[in-house]
Scaffold this motif. Structure first.
Motif, PDB file in Angstrom:
ATOM      1  N   ASN A 236       0.805  -1.227   0.000  1.00  0.00           N
ATOM      2  CA  ASN A 236       0.000   0.000   0.000  1.00  0.00           C
ATOM      3  C   ASN A 236       0.838   1.276   0.000  1.00  0.00           C
ATOM      4  OD1 ASN A 236      -2.304  -1.534   0.000  1.00  0.00           O
ATOM      5  ND2 ASN A 236      -2.681  -1.337   2.190  1.00  0.00           N
ATOM      6  N   SER A 237       2.124   1.145   0.234  1.00  0.00           N
ATOM      7  CA  SER A 237       2.979   2.340   0.271  1.00  0.00           C
ATOM      8  C   SER A 237       3.911   2.433  -0.929  1.00  0.00           C
ATOM      9  CB  SER A 237       3.809   2.359   1.562  1.00  0.00           C
ATOM     10  OG  SER A 237       4.653   1.219   1.640  1.00  0.00           O
ATOM     11  N   SER A 238       3.762   1.525  -1.875  1.00  0.00           N
ATOM     12  CA  SER A 238       4.706   1.465  -2.992  1.00  0.00           C
ATOM     13  C   SER A 238       4.509   2.582  -4.015  1.00  0.00           C
ATOM     14  CB  SER A 238       4.595   0.109  -3.696  1.00  0.00           C
ATOM     15  OG  SER A 238       3.284  -0.076  -4.215  1.00  0.00           O
ATOM     16  N   ASP A 239       3.314   3.198  -4.050  1.00  0.00           N
ATOM     17  CA  ASP A 239       3.043   4.201  -5.083  1.00  0.00           C
ATOM     18  C   ASP A 239       3.205   5.634  -4.574  1.00  0.00           C
ATOM     19  OD1 ASP A 239       0.924   4.165  -3.355  1.00  0.00           O
ATOM     20  OD2 ASP A 239      -0.641   4.265  -4.898  1.00  0.00           O
ATOM     21  N   GLU A 240       3.726   5.803  -3.351  1.00  0.00           N
ATOM     22  CA  GLU A 240       3.900   7.134  -2.776  1.00  0.00           C
ATOM     23  C   GLU A 240       5.393   7.422  -2.617  1.00  0.00           C
ATOM     24  OE1 GLU A 240       3.834  10.508  -1.838  1.00  0.00           O
ATOM     25  OE2 GLU A 240       1.728   9.861  -1.696  1.00  0.00           O
ATOM     26  N   PRO A 241       5.964   8.263  -3.481  1.00  0.00           N
ATOM     27  CA  PRO A 241       7.421   8.519  -3.405  1.00  0.00           C
ATOM     28  C   PRO A 241       7.889   9.006  -2.039  1.00  0.00           C
ATOM     29  CG  PRO A 241       6.521   9.393  -5.444  1.00  0.00           C
ATOM     30  CD  PRO A 241       5.340   8.976  -4.601  1.00  0.00           C
TER      31      PRO A 241
ATOM     32  N   ASN B 152       8.530   2.368   2.904  1.00  0.00           N
ATOM     33  CA  ASN B 152       8.238   1.169   2.120  1.00  0.00           C
ATOM     34  C   ASN B 152       9.368   0.151   2.236  1.00  0.00           C
ATOM     35  OD1 ASN B 152       8.653  -0.088  -0.933  1.00  0.00           O
ATOM     36  ND2 ASN B 152       6.532  -0.117  -0.224  1.00  0.00           N
TER      37      ASN B 152
END
Length: 222
Positions: free
Chosen positions: A153-158, A164
């Motif tokens: 769930n945290s992979s798409d937030e730089p 992550n």
């Protein structure tokens, strides 16, 4: 590297517990948070690799941080009532950067209740010990799956890139814990059988050591 950072500058930091720095750290992801938000954030992430503070600890640390000028707060509208939202100050950001660079690398604290029961396994029955280990494995599976979900769930937030990375580490940590616990589960019966060969005291049934006090010899403690 963080913008406007100066690795040569030294800041004298107050003697704050690590929990205070962790609470302050939740305010470095670009969001203004309430105490409730910080507790939720800690449960969502910190709980998998460090520790999740209680609500009382969160508010206590926020009060301490505000006293030091590291956070500022303001009253904002909430769903049912107004709430106090916190943000990090420039002084707080500088102090936290300094802490991340200079804090001692502490040895991780391991307080493993399942291993404590196994350490005292000579006072218990193998089946009871195995039941405890199975329960421990269930808990580790839950934590492993939780960390995996957080990682996904945290992979798409730089801005969560490092968080992550830590969530992926946490997943692997719990996977390794499961593997080691399964190995212990297989060893309990043979360990109990080995213990049965120890001479026992009359009355208590406690073991009679072959070489009493050997643990006092420094050559055996290195």
């Amino acid at each position: 590297m963080p913008e406007n950072s100066d690795s040569s500058a030294e800041i004298e930091l107050p003697a704050l517990p690590a929990t205070a720095w962790a609470v302050l750290g939740t305010l470095t992801f670009g969001e203004e948070l309430s105490g409730y938000d910080i507790k939720t954030w800690a449960d969502w992430s910190l709980n998998y690799f460090y520790w999740s503070p209680s609500f009382s600890q969160v508010y206590s640390e926020l009060k301490r941080l505000e006293k030091h000028g590291y956070v500022r707060s303001r009253s904002t509208p909430g769903d049912t009532r107004r709430r106090r939202a916190y943000s990090i100050t420039p002084e707080g950001l500088s102090a936290l950067r300094e802490w991340t660079r200079t804090a001692e690398v502490d040895r991780p604290t391991l307080k493993h209740s399942t291993l404590l029961h196994l350490w005292l396994g000579h006072l218990n029955e193998p089946e009871n010990l195995k039941a405890r280990v199975r329960k421990h494995i269930e808990q580790m599976v839950e934590l492993r799956d939780g960390a995996a979900t957080r990682a996904a769930n945290s992979s798409d937030e730089p801005s969560w890139a490092f968080a992550n990375m830590v969530m992926h580490w946490s997943r692997r940590h719990y996977e390794a814990e499961i593997t080691m616990a399964e190995e212990l589960l297989e060893l309990i019966d043979s360990t109990a059988e080995r213990y049965e060969h120890a001479a026992k005291q009359l009355g208590t049934g406690l073991p009679v050591p072959i070489d009493p006090g050997r643990w006092k010899d420094r050559t055996n403690r290195s």
